[in-house]
Design an enzyme around this catalytic site. Structure first.
Site, PDB file in Angstrom:
ATOM      1  CB  SER A  39      -3.419  12.493  60.394  1.00 21.86           C
ATOM      2  OG  SER A  39      -3.905  13.319  61.420  1.00 21.86           O
TER       3      SER A  39
ATOM      4  CG  ASP B 208      -3.616   9.070  67.407  1.00 26.19           C
ATOM      5  OD1 ASP B 208      -3.365  10.236  67.767  1.00 26.19           O
ATOM      6  OD2 ASP B 208      -3.733   8.741  66.213  1.00 26.19           O
TER       7      ASP B 208
ATOM      8  CG  HIS C  50      -1.220  11.233  65.174  1.00 27.23           C
ATOM      9  ND1 HIS C  50      -2.456  10.711  64.844  1.00 27.23           N
ATOM     10  CD2 HIS C  50      -0.982  12.246  64.288  1.00 27.23           C
ATOM     11  CE1 HIS C  50      -2.949  11.367  63.809  1.00 27.23           C
ATOM     12  NE2 HIS C  50      -2.075  12.301  63.443  1.00 27.23           N
TER      13      HIS C  50
END
Length: 228
Positions: free
Chosen positions: A116, A170, A201
């Site tokens: 991320s 996601d 995610h």
């Protein structure tokens, strides 16, 4: 001074390193448990370095202070980017790579990884790093400062191998943003190994297996394997 880190060595005298940057609000402990799942016994000794990002206010979270590689100003994460924060974190990544060189692991034997927000710094920092790296792993993320990449990238890493993986569901970093980053990097000539998984995610077992095979190749393992 380099950031504080969690470190795991798979055996004595490591000759390769993986510097792994966590996501927003997590810390260096977040991905440490992945090491036994990821590492192939055939690999040479590795040092995994999991740094803790600095604590800073994060606008999208109401200004709450948490560990973050840069500020996030809104839900459209690729817009209104905190370029100053990103560049500061890239500098901290450079320091960590230099510390490995001082400990006997040259940049060309260092893989920079991240999830991320950490993956965004891994990508942006990897293509800009002055010394050749072994590769970049970018999970559930995107390329920040994309429009400036062509002008600012390092010639030493012009052929940098990149592993990108994303969840098709996601909700935090939409997969189309990750795919657009992949396309931008490919357009600039990078060898991007792209993987998509039916997940949100997060990280999944199939992704870890694919990453194990990719890292095995980067380490020069004679027979990179999907089994531990």
């Amino acid at each position: 001074m380099p950031l504080p880190c969690v470190e795991i060595e798979t055996a004595a005298n490591p000759r390769h390193a993986v510097i792994w940057l966590h996501g927003l609000g997590a810390d260096g402990n977040d991905f440490a448990p992945i090491v036994p799942e990821l590492v192939d016994r055939a690999w040479p000794p590795l040092r995994f370095v999991f740094p803790h990002a600095p604590v800073r206010p994060v606008t999208i979270n109401g200004g709450m202070s948490m560990r973050a590689w840069y500020d996030i100003l809104g839900a459209q994460i690729a817009d209104r980017q905190d370029e100053a924060g990103m560049r500061a974190s890239i500098g901290q990544l450079d320091e960590l790579i230099a510390r490995e060189a001082a400990r006997g692991i040259a940049a060309e034997r260092v893989i920079v990884a991240g999830f991320s927000q950490g993956g965004a710094i891994a990508l942006a920092g990897g293509v800009r790093h002055a010394a050749k790296l072994a590769g970049v792993v970018a999970l559930s993320t995107y390329l920040p400062m994309a429009a400036k990449t062509a002008a600012e990238r390092s010639t030493a890493n012009a052929d940098l191998p990149i592993f990108m993986a994303h969840g098709s569901y996601d909700p935090v970093v939409p997969q189309p943003l990750g795919a657009a980053s992949r396309d931008k990097l490919t357009e600039l000539g990078y060898a991007v190994d792209w993987h998509s998984y039916p997940m949100a995610h997060q990280v999944c077992a199939e992704e870890i297996a694919d990453l194990r095979a990719w890292i095995g190749t980067r380490l020069g393992a004679e027979h990179p394997s999907r089994s531990r």
